[in-house]
Design a protein around this motif. Structure first.
Motif, mmCIF file in Angstrom:
data_model
loop_
_atom_site.group_PDB
_atom_site.id
_atom_site.type_symbol
_atom_site.label_atom_id
_atom_site.label_comp_id
_atom_site.label_asym_id
_atom_site.label_seq_id
_atom_site.Cartn_x
_atom_site.Cartn_y
_atom_site.Cartn_z
ATOM 1 N N THR A 87 -82.200 18.002 -66.501
ATOM 2 C CA THR A 87 -80.792 17.624 -66.366
ATOM 3 C C THR A 87 -80.685 16.112 -66.227
ATOM 4 O O THR A 87 -81.324 15.518 -65.357
ATOM 5 C CB THR A 87 -80.175 18.297 -65.121
ATOM 6 N N ASN A 89 -77.654 14.448 -65.951
ATOM 7 C CA ASN A 89 -76.374 14.025 -65.375
ATOM 8 C C ASN A 89 -76.323 14.255 -63.865
ATOM 9 O O ASN A 89 -75.283 14.597 -63.307
ATOM 10 C CB ASN A 89 -75.209 14.753 -66.062
ATOM 11 N N LYS A 90 -77.474 14.099 -63.217
ATOM 12 C CA LYS A 90 -77.558 14.272 -61.778
ATOM 13 C C LYS A 90 -78.027 12.974 -61.126
ATOM 14 O O LYS A 90 -78.999 12.373 -61.552
ATOM 15 C CB LYS A 90 -78.536 15.414 -61.443
ATOM 16 N N SER A 99 -84.932 21.951 -65.014
ATOM 17 C CA SER A 99 -84.095 23.143 -64.971
ATOM 18 C C SER A 99 -84.922 24.343 -65.410
ATOM 19 O O SER A 99 -86.140 24.250 -65.577
ATOM 20 C CB SER A 99 -82.882 22.960 -65.890
ATOM 21 N N ALA A 128 -76.666 16.042 -74.369
ATOM 22 C CA ALA A 128 -75.371 15.973 -73.687
ATOM 23 C C ALA A 128 -74.302 15.417 -74.613
ATOM 24 O O ALA A 128 -74.570 14.569 -75.468
ATOM 25 C CB ALA A 128 -75.485 15.102 -72.444
ATOM 26 N N THR A 132 -75.919 9.881 -71.183
ATOM 27 C CA THR A 132 -76.645 10.033 -69.933
ATOM 28 C C THR A 132 -77.593 8.857 -69.756
ATOM 29 O O THR A 132 -77.789 8.059 -70.672
ATOM 30 C CB THR A 132 -77.466 11.347 -69.924
ATOM 31 N N GLU A 136 -84.598 12.459 -72.093
ATOM 32 C CA GLU A 136 -85.415 13.484 -71.453
ATOM 33 C C GLU A 136 -86.891 13.282 -71.776
ATOM 34 O O GLU A 136 -87.758 13.518 -70.923
ATOM 35 C CB GLU A 136 -84.957 14.868 -71.900
#
Length: 255
Positions: A87, A89-90, A99, A128, A132, A136
């Motif tokens: 993730t 967007n944390k 995740s 996304a 972001t 990743e």
């Protein structure tokens, strides 16, 4: 446009959306009328099928690529690890938030530690809709380095946003590394069919090494067949999304 349409399709294929639509139809229909009864029956069917652990497990067992034993993997030059397991967007952005599906990462590490592959190619930018922080692939490289994998054996492809681009941009990366000839493709078992098809379309034929299984072994106990499971709705959504994606990719000639 293709990327945005795929996100819209994801929403429309949610069984919870179908259930909400059926209940809304029953609410606005004439009370006690035939239309209202039909909407209520539709809602009951969606709820019964959607929460059936057995039905969704059997459907996924038929679709997922089966597990491959470690000893059955022929030694290869590189593992291709497809992203989609973290993730972005944390906050705070000082770590990697994994995740469900994180065993894609651990399986890549396992293959490397077992000496089955010499390099790990991490393929994936950001899936996304909104921007972001970072990619990743970069985050997973950090985790692999923390696990003791030398940076010299990690290759990054950070532009792709979908499976087709994973294949296209991985092929471009390999053109700069001609010594890498043989590959093992690591992705979720439900996604392996589409991924293998996309890689084959660009002339790459990796071994399959499925991970992130969403199934259990078949059981004949009453709880397997009779007890409802709220998580089944999520797994139906996943399967419907993947089936739709595979069909769209087939029609477009991507896999």
């Amino acid at each position: 446009m293709f990327f945005l349409l795929s996100k819209l399709l994801d929403f429309l294929l949610l069984p919870t959306v179908w259930l909400a639509a059926a209940l809304l139809g029953a609410l606005v229909a004439r009370s006690g009328g035939r239309a209202q009864r039909r909407w209520l029956v539709a809602a009951a069917v969606v709820l019964a099928v959607g929460t059936s652990n057995a039905l969704v497990n059997e459907a996924l067992l038929a679709w997922e690529k089966p597990a491959v034993g470690l000893a059955a993997v022929a030694p290869a030059d590189a593992a291709v690890l497809l992203t989609g397991i973290a993730t972005g967007n944390k906050s705070p952005h000082d770590r990697v938030y994994l995740s469900r599906g994180a065993d894609r990462f651990t399986n890549a590490l396992w293959l490397y530690r077992a000496g089955r592959v010499r390099y790990i190619i991490i393929s994936g930018g950001s899936g996304a809709v909104l921007k972001t922080v970072g990619t990743e692939a970069a985050g997973l490289r950090t985790l692999l380095r923390l696990a003791g994998v030398p940076d010299s054996v990690l290759l990054l492809e950070e532009r792709s946003r979908n499976t087709r681009e994973n294949a296209l941009f991985t092929k471009e990366l390999l053109a700069r590394h001609p010594a890498i000839k043989s590959l093992v493709l690591i992705t979720s078992a439900f996604h392996e069919r589409r991924a293998l098809g996309c890689f084959a379309k660009v002339g790459l034929y990796p071994q399959a090494f499925p991970a992130d299984f969403r199934t259990t072994d078949r059981s004949w106990t009453p709880d397997y067949w009779l007890l409802p499971d709220a998580d089944a709705l999520t797994r139906w959504s996943l399967l419907l999304h993947e089936l739709a994606g595979w069909l769209v990719y087939k029609a477009a000639g991507y896999c």
